[in-house]
Scaffold this motif. Structure first.
Motif, PDB file in Angstrom:
ATOM      1  N   HIS A  60     -86.500  61.381  50.431  1.00  0.00           N
ATOM      2  CA  HIS A  60     -86.326  61.453  49.036  1.00  0.00           C
ATOM      3  C   HIS A  60     -86.811  62.796  48.720  1.00  0.00           C
ATOM      4  O   HIS A  60     -87.227  63.094  47.276  1.00  0.00           O
ATOM      5  CB  HIS A  60     -87.309  60.486  48.142  1.00  0.00           C
ATOM      6  CG  HIS A  60     -88.886  60.544  48.583  1.00  0.00           C
ATOM      7  ND1 HIS A  60     -89.140  59.919  49.642  1.00  0.00           N
ATOM      8  CD2 HIS A  60     -89.901  61.147  48.215  1.00  0.00           C
ATOM      9  CE1 HIS A  60     -90.469  60.023  49.840  1.00  0.00           C
ATOM     10  NE2 HIS A  60     -90.951  61.043  49.023  1.00  0.00           N
ATOM     11  N   GLY A  88     -84.932  57.729  41.271  1.00  0.00           N
ATOM     12  CA  GLY A  88     -83.603  57.680  41.150  1.00  0.00           C
ATOM     13  C   GLY A  88     -83.162  57.160  40.035  1.00  0.00           C
ATOM     14  O   GLY A  88     -81.725  57.508  39.710  1.00  0.00           O
ATOM     15  N   THR A 111     -85.488  56.630  45.422  1.00  0.00           N
ATOM     16  CA  THR A 111     -84.607  57.423  46.285  1.00  0.00           C
ATOM     17  C   THR A 111     -85.435  57.092  47.492  1.00  0.00           C
ATOM     18  O   THR A 111     -86.355  57.325  47.791  1.00  0.00           O
ATOM     19  CB  THR A 111     -84.373  58.762  46.095  1.00  0.00           C
ATOM     20  OG1 THR A 111     -83.995  58.972  44.736  1.00  0.00           O
ATOM     21  CG2 THR A 111     -83.349  59.331  47.122  1.00  0.00           C
TER      22      THR A 111
END
Ligand SMILES: [Zn+2]
Ligand SMILES: [Zn+2]
Length: 327
Positions: A60, A88, A111
């Motif tokens: 991420h 995200g 993410t």
């Protein structure tokens, strides 16, 4: 595309070939140039965080270039370089989102945890949660800014205007926070694993006025401390190290249990709090600030296929700065 996949927690990632994902509405397809390895990835791989998407592409802290745009994409053009962070997607509707605390959104997606991440040649992301990356940084240098930098920045903000700042765990986040804190005129006291002289020297090279073992008391009382190491035993130690009215911030997503401790350590208006996730506002502020400091990141690059090795080294504390995967 090549990707490193988590199929079962507590097992090594497996190198696989996956179809290149298609960007949905408001999403961009990014060709990954670099993806940093975060301690949170370890917690995901080790099954310490509940309900990850499985199978999962972790990662991420992604930097790459937009190669395809989904319907309705407005902010970015093809060939734009962007960063994809941990946060995200958020609902935009819940009490937290409407109150400027989207980091606590009821339905947030993350993410490399509940969305596929960047341990791959390509990744898709909602463009509203991507950040432009300042030209000042190379791809690999920029990658750790996306979580170590952002979470570090949010943790630092929670310490208010504390002048003497303790940092427990001198890894990727700490090495960035130390530079920002110094730029703001603060003094850094770095605490590492017992006898980790390399990390202590690294902290001093970044301007720490003192570096020592986390069991050692600092030479003076601190105004605040940030704990990045996932070690609950550090909480009472940090509380002991701060002055009356001081603040201790836990900057990690996971920590071992905090041992019970005497109320005396918290009394006299000491504050103990945690930091969760990030907001897009944190990102805008931090990416405006970082090149002005300027924050420089120390990175160690690994080929994508060596993701497991990078994870092993991070777990063992055998990295200086941040590991970055380069597809
Ligand atoms: Zn929400
Ligand atoms: Zn992270």
């Amino acid at each position: 595309m090549r990707a490193m996949l988590l199929e079962t927690p507590r097992q090594p990632l497996r190198a696989v070939d996956l179809p290149v994902p298609k960007p949905g509405p408001a999403q961009v397809l990014v060709k990954v140039a670099a993806c940093a390895v975060c301690r949170t990835d370890l917690h995901v791989v080790d099954g310490e965080l509940p309900n990850p998407q499985l199978p999962l592409v972790p990662g991420h802290e992604i930097v790459g270039v937009i190669v395809e745009r989904g319907r309705g994409v407005q902010r970015f053009k093809s060939d734009d370089r962007v960063g994809i962070p941990w946060l995200g997607w958020t609902c935009g509707e819940c009490e937290f989102c409407r109150g400027g605390r989207e980091n606590l959104c009821d339905r947030a997606r993350y993410t490399g945890y509940t969305l596929d991440g960047g341990y791959a040649e390509f990744a898709v992301a909602d463009e509203r949660f991507c950040f432009p990356i300042p030209d000042f940084y190379s791809d690999a240098e920029a990658a750790p800014l996306l979580c170590a930098g952002l979470i570090g920045y949010r943790s630092l903000a929670k310490t208010g205007d504390a002048k003497r700042l303790g940092i427990y765990g001198f890894g990727a986040a700490a090495h960035i926070v130390a530079q920002v804190a110094r730029f703001q005129g603060r003094e850094i006291f770095a605490f590492t694993r017992q006898g980790d002289l390399a990390a202590q020297a690294f902290a001093r090279s970044l301007g720490a006025v003192w570096a020592g073992d986390s069991e050692d008391p600092p030479p003076v009382k601190l105004d605040a401390a940030i704990i990045f190491a996932p070690v609950g035993d550090l909480v009472p130690l940090a509380l002991k190290a701060v002055v009356r009215g001081g603040t201790v911030v836990c900057g990690g997503i996971h920590m071992s249990d905090i041992p019970s401790f005497s109320y005396n350590l918290l009394w006299e208006e000491r504050t103990l709090c945690s930091v969760a996730n990030l907001t897009r506002r944190d990102g805008r502020e931090f990416f405006a600030l970082a090149p002005r400091v300027p924050v420089r990141t120390t990175v160690q690059e690994f080929p994508l296929a060596e993701a497991n090795e990078a994870i092993v080294r991070l777990r063992a504390g055998k990295l200086q700065g941040a590991a970055v995967l380069v597809p």
